[in-house]
Design a protein around this motif. Structure first.
Motif, PDB file in Angstrom:
ATOM      1  N   LEU A 234       0.861  -1.180   0.000  1.00  0.00           N
ATOM      2  CA  LEU A 234       0.000   0.000   0.000  1.00  0.00           C
ATOM      3  C   LEU A 234       0.896   1.228   0.000  1.00  0.00           C
ATOM      4  CD1 LEU A 234      -2.476  -1.192   2.793  1.00  0.00           C
ATOM      5  CD2 LEU A 234      -2.701  -1.507   0.322  1.00  0.00           C
ATOM      6  N   LEU A 235       0.758   2.052  -1.024  1.00  0.00           N
ATOM      7  CA  LEU A 235       1.632   3.217  -1.194  1.00  0.00           C
ATOM      8  C   LEU A 235       0.804   4.489  -1.228  1.00  0.00           C
ATOM      9  CD1 LEU A 235       3.873   1.839  -4.103  1.00  0.00           C
ATOM     10  CD2 LEU A 235       4.411   1.841  -1.664  1.00  0.00           C
ATOM     11  N   ASP A 236       1.126   5.399  -0.313  1.00  0.00           N
ATOM     12  CA  ASP A 236       0.511   6.724  -0.345  1.00  0.00           C
ATOM     13  C   ASP A 236       1.565   7.675  -0.877  1.00  0.00           C
ATOM     14  OD1 ASP A 236      -1.016   8.918  -0.062  1.00  0.00           O
ATOM     15  OD2 ASP A 236      -1.247   8.809   2.104  1.00  0.00           O
ATOM     16  N   GLU A 237       1.399   8.113  -2.093  1.00  0.00           N
ATOM     17  CA  GLU A 237       2.410   8.821  -2.895  1.00  0.00           C
ATOM     18  C   GLU A 237       3.630   9.235  -2.086  1.00  0.00           C
ATOM     19  OE1 GLU A 237       4.561   9.589  -5.357  1.00  0.00           O
ATOM     20  OE2 GLU A 237       2.712   9.691  -6.515  1.00  0.00           O
ATOM     21  N   VAL A 238       4.718   8.566  -2.343  1.00  0.00           N
ATOM     22  CA  VAL A 238       5.909   8.721  -1.515  1.00  0.00           C
ATOM     23  C   VAL A 238       6.953   9.644  -2.132  1.00  0.00           C
ATOM     24  CG1 VAL A 238       5.610   6.475  -0.450  1.00  0.00           C
ATOM     25  CG2 VAL A 238       6.943   6.648  -2.545  1.00  0.00           C
ATOM     26  N   THR A 239       6.671  10.215  -3.294  1.00  0.00           N
ATOM     27  CA  THR A 239       7.702  11.034  -3.950  1.00  0.00           C
ATOM     28  C   THR A 239       7.262  12.470  -4.189  1.00  0.00           C
ATOM     29  OG1 THR A 239       6.913  10.397  -6.164  1.00  0.00           O
ATOM     30  CG2 THR A 239       8.591   9.001  -5.143  1.00  0.00           C
ATOM     31  N   SER A 240       6.085  12.845  -3.671  1.00  0.00           N
ATOM     32  CA  SER A 240       5.539  14.160  -4.029  1.00  0.00           C
ATOM     33  C   SER A 240       6.370  15.324  -3.486  1.00  0.00           C
ATOM     34  CB  SER A 240       4.095  14.280  -3.517  1.00  0.00           C
ATOM     35  OG  SER A 240       4.058  14.133  -2.116  1.00  0.00           O
ATOM     36  N   ALA A 241       7.172  15.086  -2.438  1.00  0.00           N
ATOM     37  CA  ALA A 241       7.933  16.189  -1.844  1.00  0.00           C
ATOM     38  C   ALA A 241       9.440  15.972  -1.942  1.00  0.00           C
ATOM     39  CB  ALA A 241       7.513  16.367  -0.383  1.00  0.00           C
ATOM     40  N   LEU A 242       9.886  15.143  -2.891  1.00  0.00           N
ATOM     41  CA  LEU A 242      11.304  14.807  -2.978  1.00  0.00           C
ATOM     42  C   LEU A 242      11.980  15.551  -4.109  1.00  0.00           C
ATOM     43  CD1 LEU A 242      11.182  10.931  -2.400  1.00  0.00           C
ATOM     44  CD2 LEU A 242      11.347  12.768  -0.713  1.00  0.00           C
ATOM     45  N   ASP A 243      13.277  15.746  -3.948  1.00  0.00           N
ATOM     46  CA  ASP A 243      14.069  16.342  -5.017  1.00  0.00           C
ATOM     47  C   ASP A 243      14.310  15.280  -6.091  1.00  0.00           C
ATOM     48  OD1 ASP A 243      16.857  14.961  -4.525  1.00  0.00           O
ATOM     49  OD2 ASP A 243      16.158  15.613  -2.557  1.00  0.00           O
TER      50      ASP A 243
ATOM     51  N   VAL B 252      -1.713   5.393  -4.058  1.00  0.00           N
ATOM     52  CA  VAL B 252      -2.359   6.695  -4.172  1.00  0.00           C
ATOM     53  C   VAL B 252      -1.389   7.604  -4.888  1.00  0.00           C
ATOM     54  CG1 VAL B 252      -3.177   8.705  -2.913  1.00  0.00           C
ATOM     55  CG2 VAL B 252      -3.814   6.421  -2.157  1.00  0.00           C
ATOM     56  N   ALA B 253      -1.828   8.200  -5.967  1.00  0.00           N
ATOM     57  CA  ALA B 253      -0.929   8.983  -6.820  1.00  0.00           C
ATOM     58  C   ALA B 253      -1.300  10.451  -6.775  1.00  0.00           C
ATOM     59  CB  ALA B 253      -0.988   8.473  -8.251  1.00  0.00           C
TER      60      ALA B 253
ATOM     61  N   ARG C 115       1.462  12.628  -7.954  1.00  0.00           N
ATOM     62  CA  ARG C 115       2.218  12.936  -9.166  1.00  0.00           C
ATOM     63  C   ARG C 115       1.762  11.974 -10.247  1.00  0.00           C
ATOM     64  NH1 ARG C 115       8.503  14.564  -7.925  1.00  0.00           N
ATOM     65  NH2 ARG C 115       8.035  16.441  -6.715  1.00  0.00           N
ATOM     66  N   MET C 116       1.177  12.514 -11.274  1.00  0.00           N
ATOM     67  CA  MET C 116       0.475  11.690 -12.260  1.00  0.00           C
ATOM     68  C   MET C 116       1.400  10.769 -13.039  1.00  0.00           C
ATOM     69  SD  MET C 116      -2.600  12.486 -11.714  1.00  0.00           S
ATOM     70  CE  MET C 116      -3.466  11.831 -13.123  1.00  0.00           C
ATOM     71  N   ARG C 117       2.704  11.111 -13.098  1.00  0.00           N
ATOM     72  CA  ARG C 117       3.606  10.254 -13.870  1.00  0.00           C
ATOM     73  C   ARG C 117       3.756   8.866 -13.253  1.00  0.00           C
ATOM     74  NH1 ARG C 117       8.588  14.325 -14.882  1.00  0.00           N
ATOM     75  NH2 ARG C 117       7.836  15.107 -12.875  1.00  0.00           N
ATOM     76  N   THR C 118       3.524   8.775 -11.929  1.00  0.00           N
ATOM     77  CA  THR C 118       3.624   7.459 -11.281  1.00  0.00           C
ATOM     78  C   THR C 118       2.476   6.551 -11.682  1.00  0.00           C
ATOM     79  OG1 THR C 118       2.413   8.234  -9.343  1.00  0.00           O
ATOM     80  CG2 THR C 118       4.787   8.492  -9.302  1.00  0.00           C
ATOM     81  N   VAL C 119       1.391   7.127 -12.193  1.00  0.00           N
ATOM     82  CA  VAL C 119       0.210   6.343 -12.563  1.00  0.00           C
ATOM     83  C   VAL C 119       0.503   5.423 -13.743  1.00  0.00           C
ATOM     84  CG1 VAL C 119      -2.166   6.533 -13.420  1.00  0.00           C
ATOM     85  CG2 VAL C 119      -1.328   8.128 -11.702  1.00  0.00           C
ATOM     86  N   GLN C 120       1.438   5.808 -14.589  1.00  0.00           N
ATOM     87  CA  GLN C 120       1.721   5.018 -15.787  1.00  0.00           C
ATOM     88  C   GLN C 120       2.249   3.625 -15.456  1.00  0.00           C
ATOM     89  OE1 GLN C 120       4.142   8.420 -17.422  1.00  0.00           O
ATOM     90  NE2 GLN C 120       3.153   7.813 -19.326  1.00  0.00           N
ATOM     91  N   ARG C 121       2.715   3.409 -14.226  1.00  0.00           N
ATOM     92  CA  ARG C 121       3.207   2.092 -13.833  1.00  0.00           C
ATOM     93  C   ARG C 121       2.075   1.151 -13.434  1.00  0.00           C
ATOM     94  NH1 ARG C 121       6.419   5.700 -10.895  1.00  0.00           N
ATOM     95  NH2 ARG C 121       8.557   5.929 -11.639  1.00  0.00           N
TER      96      ARG C 121
END
Length: 571
Positions: free
Chosen positions: A488-497, A520-521, A523-529
């Protein structure tokens, strides 16, 4: 009071506490009976042959030794029960808090739990270790002494007994007058504790705004409220304390006057009169201390009531005969769920085949994170069911469900310890090679190499000594080490460099491989996976399909995608 204490302690500590209370009561009764030996001692001393007092003096000395042994044993028993209970209560409270639904932990609980875990549990220990023995002695010893006085002279005993109902009435009246102030003081204390924590957590914001040297008005107001409440609480005690003192002194004076009258009239001798003086003085002393002890017990009782209220809060129910899922597909079957008065989901249905990846997209507040929490059973649904492998999560043992699920949230919390200790939380029995492999897969080894101390580097409370990206790598390594079948992933990259985002994405890809995934996405680019995408809005699924299918439809998902990609295109 004692019944509540036994209820809070639970079955494990109730029996030792009952034995301790019984021992304290026996000690208090024995102390009162010990004074009965003063009657023959004084009679012999004022009789024809004072040497007749020696046997009674020896008996009195032996009684004092027995009393000393009883008092030492009862005090030691109270201290042992208190300290043992404190350790056990921390475990009991922690285990209970871990079973409560996440919805119980609203913002107001921070200060409440903080106060409860410190002052509340210490109050429970203080009752058995320090307050119970003097309280029992203050109640039982005077009554025993009055019984001895009644045997010596029924008139004096009856005069002393008049004080009992008056003392009880004063105690009840004082307790009722303090009840409102106790509740208000507790509420103010919890609020001030929460504000102190908020003040500490808000330091980056305050300093960024150039207000680090200013007084924090919310905290100041909360502390002033505590001061005013404490003052009202203190003033509410005074009438009862003064009344108790006046009543005890008045009864003591009445007994002395009556004793003098009887002695002058020849109804009692000098020895009996002196005995009455000693007994009356000895019974007055614990009664006068009862006001102070009762005040401390009331404060302790208030803490125990709050602790009892939390311990009686119903946790998420567990199945009597848990079922072990054989598969790891997920299903939301007509799920209904509310946050207070807010309807989050109403009849939501959704399925995720085993080994596939589902991306959940939607506006803020649509309930995306709540979907993950329902799978992990942080909450129970109000209607419908959430199933893992065809089994309702409510019928699965919570430990089994957690063992099958790896959760990586956007906000990572690390415990104050080393990096390795935080990674091992995923699977404490993992060997060193497995820990290192998980770290390498999450690219955490790069972080370890550049930190002083390496694997033994301390991360600080909450992981404060690491950056956001480094904390995420620890969290992913922890999830990889767990090797769960559901991720279960709650968007983990939205605040990263960009550097950390790339590293985290690589770790996430390894984590998702071959597992059932709900992400949970933001950043929409993660949705493509994802194998499939659902767009959630207003508690229902608005659109569902693959990334390409939803783009072709030109609906809400396509609108979100175009908005998220617009900055990239302009660059």
């Amino acid at each position: 009071m004692i019944r509540m204490l036994l209820r809070v302690l639970g079955h494990e500590y109730a029996k030792p506490m009952r034995l301790t209370v019984a021992l304290m009561t026996v000690t208090a009764v024995f102390e009162g009976l010990l004074y009965a030996l003063l009657v023959p001692v004084l009679r012999a001393l004022f009789g024809e042959d004072p040497s007749d007092a020696w046997p009674w003096l020896i008996a009195f000395a032996a009684g004092v030794v027995v009393y000393a042994v009883l008092r030492y044993s009862s005090d030691l028993s109270g201290m042992r029960v208190g300290t043992t209970m404190l350790r056990g209560m921390y475990h009991r409270l922690g285990e209970h808090l871990a079973r409560l639904p996440i919805g119980w932990y609203n913002s107001g609980r921070v200060g409440e739990v903080s106060v409860m875990a410190s002052r509340g549990l210490l109050a429970a220990m203080g009752v058995s270790a320090h307050l119970l023995a003097p309280f029992i002695a203050a109640c039982v010893t005077p009554l025993t002494i009055i019984a001895v006085m009644t045997v010596s002279n029924w008139q004096l005993g009856l005069a002393a007994l008049v004080a009992a109902p008056i003392v009880v009435i004063i105690k009840i009246w004082t307790a009722r007058s303090m009840a409102v102030n106790d509740a208000d003081n507790a509420r103010r204390s919890n609020e001030s504790s929460a504000r102190v924590i908020e003040f500490l957590q808000a330091q980056p914001v305050l300093r960024a705004g150039g207000r680090s040297r200013e007084r924090f008005s919310l905290l100041d107001d909360a502390l002033q409220d505590v001061e005013r409440s404490s003052r009202r609480q203190t003033l509410s005690v005074l009438p009862g304390a003064v009344g108790m003192t006046l009543i005890v002194q008045a009864i003591f004076t009445a007994v002395l006057v009556l004793g003098t009258y009887l002695a002058l009239g020849g109804d009692i001798g000098v020895a009996e009169f002196l005995t009455i003086l000693v007994l009356a003085a000895r019974s007055a002393e614990p009664l006068l201390s009862l006001s102070d002890i009762s005040g401390k017990l009331r404060s302790a009782r208030a803490e125990l009531e709050r602790l009892d209220k939390v311990l009686r809060t119903e946790p998420l129910p567990e199945a009597a005969e848990p079922i072990l899922p054989k598969r790891f597909d997920l299903e939301f079957d007509s799920v209904g769920f509310r946050h207070g008065d807010h309807v989050v989901f109403d009849g939501l249905s959704l399925s995720v085949p085993q080994g596939q990846r589902l991306a959940v997209v939607g506006p803020s507040g649509a309930g995306k994170t709540t979907l993950l929490q329902l799978v992990a059973r942080f909450y129970d649904v109000g209607a419908g069911a959430v199933r893992v492998g065809g089994v309702d999560v409510r019928d699965v043992d919570p430990e089994v469900l957690m063992a099958q699920s790896a959760i990586v949230f956007q906000d990572v919390y690390l415990f104050d310890g080393t990096i390795e200790e935080n990674v091992r939380l995923g699977r404490p029995d993992a060997d060193e090679a497995e820990v290192r492999a998980a770290a390498t897969a999450a690219r955490l080894d790069e972080v370890v190499e550049r930190l002083p101390g390496g694997w033994d580097a301390n991360v600080g409370e909450g992981g404060a000594l690491l950056s956001g990206g480094e904390r995420q790598r620890v969290s992913i390594a922890r999830a990889l080490l767990k090797n769960a079948s559901i991720v279960l992933l709650d968007e983990v990259t939205s605040a990263l460099d960009p550097v950390n985002e790339t590293a985290v994405h690589e770790g996430i890809e390894r984590l998702m491989a071959g597992r059932t995934v709900v992400m949970v996405a933001h950043r929409m680019r993660t949705v493509q996976r994802a194998d499939r995408v659902v767009f959630v809005s207003d508690g229902r699924i608005v659109e569902e399909g693959t990334h390409d299918e939803l783009l072709r439809r030109g609906g809400r998902y396509a609108e979100f995608w175009n908005m998220s990609m617009a900055p990239v295109a302009s660059e």
